[in-house]
Enzyme design. Structure first.
Site, PDB file in Angstrom:
ATOM      1  N   GLN A  90       3.177  10.034   1.117  1.00 59.00           N
ATOM      2  CA  GLN A  90       4.478   9.341   1.097  1.00 59.00           C
ATOM      3  C   GLN A  90       5.293   9.696  -0.142  1.00 59.00           C
ATOM      4  OE1 GLN A  90       2.628   5.259   2.023  1.00 59.00           O
ATOM      5  NE2 GLN A  90       4.683   5.123   2.879  1.00 59.00           N
ATOM      6  N   CYS A 115       6.617  -0.231   6.747  1.00 61.61           N
ATOM      7  CA  CYS A 115       6.177   0.928   5.962  1.00 61.61           C
ATOM      8  C   CYS A 115       7.306   1.349   5.038  1.00 61.61           C
ATOM      9  CB  CYS A 115       5.824   2.061   6.920  1.00 61.61           C
ATOM     10  SG  CYS A 115       5.310   3.567   6.083  1.00 61.61           S
ATOM     11  N   LEU A 116       6.976   1.675   3.789  1.00 57.87           N
ATOM     12  CA  LEU A 116       8.002   2.104   2.835  1.00 57.87           C
ATOM     13  C   LEU A 116       8.692   3.392   3.287  1.00 57.87           C
ATOM     14  CD1 LEU A 116       6.051   1.367  -0.472  1.00 57.87           C
ATOM     15  CD2 LEU A 116       7.989   0.062   0.440  1.00 57.87           C
ATOM     16  N   HIS A 122      -1.708   7.595   7.310  1.00 55.86           N
ATOM     17  CA  HIS A 122      -0.757   8.445   6.575  1.00 55.86           C
ATOM     18  C   HIS A 122      -1.408   9.762   6.139  1.00 55.86           C
ATOM     19  CE1 HIS A 122       2.988   6.273   6.058  1.00 55.86           C
ATOM     20  NE2 HIS A 122       2.377   5.170   5.658  1.00 55.86           N
ATOM     21  N   HIS A 160      -3.654   1.524   8.210  1.00 57.22           N
ATOM     22  CA  HIS A 160      -2.285   2.062   8.146  1.00 57.22           C
ATOM     23  C   HIS A 160      -2.208   3.217   7.128  1.00 57.22           C
ATOM     24  CE1 HIS A 160       2.254   1.224   7.857  1.00 57.22           C
ATOM     25  NE2 HIS A 160       2.022   2.075   6.887  1.00 57.22           N
ATOM     26  N   GLU A 161      -2.812   3.006   5.947  1.00 56.64           N
ATOM     27  CA  GLU A 161      -2.708   4.011   4.876  1.00 56.64           C
ATOM     28  C   GLU A 161      -3.529   5.259   5.195  1.00 56.64           C
ATOM     29  OE1 GLU A 161      -0.380   3.600   2.888  1.00 56.64           O
ATOM     30  OE2 GLU A 161      -0.070   1.471   3.169  1.00 56.64           O
ATOM     31  N   GLY A 172       0.829  -1.199   0.000  1.00 58.17           N
ATOM     32  CA  GLY A 172       0.000   0.000   0.000  1.00 58.17           C
ATOM     33  C   GLY A 172       0.863   1.248   0.000  1.00 58.17           C
TER      34      GLY A 172
HETATM   35 NI    NI Z   1       3.158   3.205   5.511  1.00 61.92          NI
END
Ligand code: NI
Length: 173
Positions: free
Chosen positions: A52, A94-95, A140, A136-137, A47
């Site tokens: 991000q 997480c990226l 963000h 989670h997304e 995701g």
């Molecule tokens: Ni993340």
């Protein structure tokens, strides 16, 4: 399509609250395509949220592959309208927080409302990995990272670890 740069902590843009998408135009479709391209290029991400990649808009893309088949979903202005009382704890990554994983408690099931890239309203109830991922997304979009759910000490360790990795990568260049 373009692969975008993924911001990592402690970039302050990850802490911003994103704004609501109002125009369902070609620009939005291009952004979504670029976000999927960036997600796939990451190799291990499932995701990605627009902030991000430095875009302050309420857009999330998720692709949780089912039996190796791609299942891409773009969420515009997603909102959780019901959280199950039942919680579960799972390991998250997480990226934007590379090479760090930690256990986070989330609602087991969530009901989500969102718009697709044509502005059509959608809703669904998600369980399991999809439930974790969408929570989670959406975090963000409000400037919240999964490490913000951890204790102060664990968060400090995560930031410290990333600082070391960045230093090492620089030395290897
Ligand atoms: Ni993340």
């Amino acid at each position: 399509m373009t692969t975008l740069e993924i911001l990592t902590i402690p970039d302050t843009r990850l802490k911003h609250k994103s704004t609501v998408v109002e125009s369902f135009d070609q620009n939005l479709k291009n952004t979504i395509n670029d976000m999927f391209e960036t997600l796939y290029a990451s190799g291990n991400g499932i995701g990605l949220a627009a902030p991000q990649v430095g875009i302050k808009k309420r857009i999330v893309v998720i692709d949780i592959k089912e039996e190796d088949a791609s299942n891409p979903i773009a969420f515009v202005n997603p909102r959780i309208i019901e959280f199950s009382e039942e919680k579960f704890i799972n390991e998250e990554g997480c990226l934007s927080v590379p090479e760090y994983f930690a256990e986070v408690e989330r609602s087991k099931q969530v009901k989500v409302e969102w718009y697709n890239d044509d502005g059509k309203k959608k809703s669904a109830t998600f369980n399991g990995l999809m439930s974790i991922c969408i929570q989670h997304e959406i975090d963000h979009l409000d400037g919240i990272l999964f490490i913000d759910h951890l204790s102060k000490l664990k968060r400090k360790l995560a930031i410290e670890k990333l600082r070391k990795i960045k230093k090492k990568n620089k030395a290897d260049e």
